[in-house]
Design a protein around this motif. Structure first.
Motif: not given
Lengths: 292, 377
Positions: B94, B96, B116, B163-164, B167
């Motif tokens: 997930x 975050x 990530x 960044x969250x 991926x």
């Protein structure tokens, strides 16, 4: 409005501010100049003037084989002490950061408790533990594990044990202060982005605490290089480090040689300092979390 | 989409289907303090759901439990049909987003966003493409070589968002991500986040204590207080038909007037001050009868200010203070019984003079009728 007012006030005051700053610095400055800079210059002057002007003292030191052994032992013991303190201090410091505040305070006090005891008392305690009729040898003999007492005292290993024991609290303090500044959300963030604990440790945690690792290592290294009393007591005269050598020369009133040796110790220490800070540039790393 | 899509096209940030999140019977305490009590909630795939509540309501704890940063004392979290209650955060996949951005200070923007992907062992060519696209999405192209501390707060939070998202998570959790930004920037980023979420389609759970932010962004809002759900619904419903006094008060300004239920010829009515009566909404009449007290809530913008007594219901008031807010006036007035009454009216209308006597009129259907808790009027 208020901003303009603020500006005007600071613009009017720099001269007074610098005077105040100087006044605050002055006592410290006087002490440093009088009791550090002046004697240091004196030592240098002596090293090139006693007994005769010139660099004869340095020539004598560098041409002796004993000197090389002394220098190697000093550097070796100091580096091993630094590594030992890192290896032993890291887990302790980290463990303390995981505790809640009041317990952390207690553990910090406990781990620095040895500092409250006079150094000589601690060193003679080690001679009691490590000696031929000491705690360890008596216990081993009583258990029938050894026939002859082991030579634990008065050798390089004893110096190392004592050195690590004395330096460890400093390492723990420095490491703890840098570890406790690491923002927990950075570790959680790495976790949420999929990093395994080892990856988080290597790529996030270590870089963040590296200023502490470097500062702690330098502190221990520099203090170890110049340590006199410890090798003198636990080394038993067989292991001669630079500070011990300097002291024996002074006892023989060879002030020139002692001064030259002191200058060499200073230069070697500074060189190690420069090397370490160059290899691990602390400025490339920011301590703590993000802005805010 | 079409066959002509080049094969080098990034796999990342493609429209995806969000996962369903089911929270069942979650209970959690810190020491003696119970922060979540028997909490049940289902977040639909692709939904933007906001947990709204004051500090200490348990919203952040709930979000951390969904994200795997906190393990609940009891209950389970099921995401996309998989029970993830005990799964560590790194295995949940997930996104975050933290309130303080949590950017790695020793890494450049590029390296932060790539992190990530590197962890997942993706090839460096692919990483470069994905990172570039992610930075484009949050409008930060060209800033990849900067360090986080060289960016403004808003830029840092956008890096954190990139960044969250990079991926391709099916669920993105956001913990007050805009809390420390100024108002304009907040509104701009609210829109950006919402547009991204609609475009990509991930399921979003968003935590905030700002009701306007919750209204602006969410498909549905969960109003939390004391570790329980107080109301769950679409923003309009939560605002117009709050189910209890706490919700009514928390999500916006409200004027409160006491009322008493009376039996009339055609059934129950509510009697309020100055001889006004209001119809009883169906959800009230079921549980109450003649003589019971209720609380009537009137939102400031529902009220029309009149210089003559017209329409019903209406209340007479004295204007005490008029303040100008650009698109509206806020008018602080005092009713004849001494109570304060706030009115918000469009600034395209003339504002009443301070000290003048006016009549306040609203559509009785829009009255929010609340049943007061026992022992209170």
């Amino acid at each position: 409005m208020s901003r303009g007012g603020w500006r005007r006030r600071t613009r009017r005051r720099p001269y007074r501010d610098s005077l105040v700053g100087l006044a605050l610095l002055l006592p410290c400055l006087v002490v440093v100049l009088l009791f550090f800079a002046y004697p240091l210059i004196g030592v240098f002057v002596r090293s090139v003037s006693d007994p005769a002007p010139g660099i004869s003292n340095y020539v004598e030191i560098f041409s002796s084989r004993a000197f090389r052994n002394i220098l190697r032992l000093t550097v070796e013991v100091s580096l091993l002490t630094t590594v030992g303190c890192l290896v032993l201090g890291f887990p302790v410091a980290w463990y303390i950061t995981t505790l809640e505040k009041r317990r952390a305070q207690l553990f910090l006090v406990l781990s620095t408790a040895p500092l409250w005891v006079a150094i000589l008392a601690r060193l003679y305690a080690w001679t009691v533990i490590l000696g031929r009729r000491g705690l360890i040898n008596d216990s081993l003999a009583a258990m029938g594990l050894v026939q002859e007492p082991l030579d634990l005292l008065f050798n390089t290993r004893a110096i190392l044990i004592g050195m690590i024991h004395v330096m460890l609290p400093f390492m723990i303090l420095v490491l703890y202060s840098s570890m406790s500044g690491v923002d927990e959300s950075l570790v959680e963030s790495a976790d949420s982005l999929g990093a395994r604990p080892r990856q988080t440790f290597v790529r996030i945690y270590l870089p963040l605490i590296s200023p502490g690792l470097i500062a702690g290592s330098l502190l221990v290294l520099i203090m170890s290089m110049g340590f006199f009393i410890l090798p003198a007591v636990l080394g038993g005269g067989g292991d001669i480090t630079i500070p011990i050598y300097v002291q024996t020369q002074i006892r023989l009133f060879k002030w020139g040689i002692a001064s030259a040796m002191s200058m060499i110790l200073l230069i070697v220490t500074l060189a190690l300092f420069a090397l370490l800070t160059k290899v691990f540039d602390p400025k490339s790393v920011v301590v703590g979390g993000s802005r805010r | 989409m079409s066959e002509s899509t080049p094969s080098t096209e990034s796999r990342s940030l493609q429209p995806s289907t969000g996962a369903r999140i089911e929270i069942r019977g979650v209970r959690h305490s810190f020491g003696d303090v119970l922060v979540l009590d028997e909490f049940d909630l289902t977040v639909e795939p692709g939904e933007f759901l906001t947990l709204l509540g004051p500090s200490g309501s348990g919203k952040t704890t709930l979000l951390r439990i969904v994200g795997g940063l906190t393990i609940p004392d009891e209950g389970s979290v099921i995401v996309g049909g998989v029970d993830m209650t005990l799964l560590p955060a790194r295995e949940r996949g997930m996104g975050f987003v933290f309130q303080n951005y949590a950017l790695f200070p020793h890494m450049t923007v590029q390296d932060n966003v790539a992190f990530p992907l590197q962890i997942r062992g993706i090839s460096s060519d692919q990483i470069d493409r994905d990172v570039e696209r992610a930075l484009e999405l949050v409008n930060l192209q060209g800033l990849g070589s900067r360090l986080p501390r060289e960016l403004s707060g808003g830029q840092q939070q956008r890096v954190s968002l990139a960044r969250a998202l990079v991926f391709n998570p099916t669920v993105v959790l956001m913990d007050e991500p805009l809390g420390s930004l100024d108002k304009r920037l907040r509104q701009y980023l609210q829109n950006s986040i919402r547009l991204l979420q609609k475009e990509i389609g991930f399921t979003a759970v968003y935590v905030t204590h700002d009701q306007e932010e919750a209204f602006a962004m969410s498909d549905r809002i969960v109003v939390m207080h004391g570790g329980t759900v107080r109301q769950l619904g679409v923003p309009e419903t939560v605002y117009r038909s709050p189910t209890e006094h706490f919700v009514a008060d928390f999500v916006g300004d409200i004027n409160e007037i006491e009322g008493v239920l009376r039996e009339s010829g055609h059934g129950l009515i509510i009697e309020i001050a100055e001889g006004n009566t209001l119809v009883v909404p169906p959800y009230v009449s079921r549980s109450l009868g003649e003589g019971d007290r209720v609380l009537c809530g009137i939102r400031p913008e529902m009220v029309v200010i009149q210089e003559e007594p017209m329409g019903s219901p209406r209340l007479q008031a004295t204007v005490e203070l008029v303040s100008f807010h650009g698109n509206s006036y806020r008018i602080l007035s005092r009713l004849r019984d001494g109570r304060r009454f706030i009115v918000e009216s469009s600034s395209s209308l003339a504002a009443p003079a301070e000290g003048s006597t006016v009549w306040l009129h609203w559509d009785e259907e829009q009255t929010i009728v609340l049943i007061p808790p026992d022992g209170q009027p």
